[in-house]
Design an enzyme around this catalytic site. Structure first.
Site, short mmCIF file in Angstrom:
data_model
loop_
_atom_site.label_atom_id
_atom_site.label_comp_id
_atom_site.label_asym_id
_atom_site.label_seq_id
_atom_site.Cartn_x
_atom_site.Cartn_y
_atom_site.Cartn_z
N LEU A 88 36.64 39.74 40.30
CA LEU A 88 36.55 39.12 38.94
C LEU A 88 37.70 40.63 37.67
CD1 LEU A 88 32.88 38.07 38.13
CD2 LEU A 88 35.09 36.80 37.99
N GLN A 91 32.04 47.21 37.83
CA GLN A 91 32.52 46.34 36.71
C GLN A 91 32.84 46.08 35.86
OE1 GLN A 91 32.34 43.23 40.29
NE2 GLN A 91 34.09 43.00 39.94
#
Length: 174
Positions: A95, A51
């Site tokens: 996220l 990520q």
């Protein structure tokens, strides 16, 4: 310790398979610190290395409640060994898919094997929110997003929304 930029859907990096961490060294520990800083800043309760654009099998989690002392956890090369037959449903977010939430059903309890920051191979049992978070983050290491666990129609709507937003920003699409 540095806050890293998050990779956002529909960036194809999120679909990459992460490679195992070969050696737990100072660079890996620094990455863990950066990942924790990034996760807390976001704010979130879990973050996989992919990520932040690093395709390594590493994730950080902190499911402590607001106001309680932080309980950061680092998992290197995590593998799910067993899952319970009992399901659990949580409203998940990510996220990398900001401001989108959906109910996802996963096994209520799991047993995992992983390496800690000292390089020790450990086994742990998890249930509740920790089990859900571990499964969500381990999915990231395999190029799987939580939206892959919802209906095809909802998933396609989310991908279209984020692809349109990415085009507006001039970002890469899947």
């Amino acid at each position: 310790m540095t806050i890293k930029p998050l990779i956002i859907l529909p960036d194809p990096v999120l679909r990459q398979l992460s490679k195992p961490v070969e050696t737990v060294d100072a660079d890996v520990r620094r990455l863990a610190d950066d990942m924790l800083d990034t996760m807390y800043d976001a704010p979130g309760i879990g973050l996989a290395a992919i990520q932040i654009g690093i395709p390594r099998q590493m994730l950080v989690i902190d499911v402590s409640k607001d106001g309680d002392e932080k309980q950061p956890l680092v998992f290197i090369n995590p593998k799910i060994l067993t899952t319970s037959d009992e399901p659990s449903v949580y409203e998940e977010g990510c996220l990398s898919i900001p401001d989108y939430y959906a109910e996802v059903e996963r096994p209520a309890a799991i047993t995992i094997e992983y390496i800690d920051l000292e390089g020790k191979k450990l086994t742990a049992k998890a249930d509740g929110l920790l089990a859900t978070c571990l499964q969500h983050e381990i999915d990231h290491l395999n190029g799987v997003l939580f939206i892959d666990h919802i209906s095809k129609l909802k998933r396609e709507m989310v991908i279209r929304k984020f692809t349109k937003a990415a085009k507006t920003r001039g970002a890469k699409a899947i």
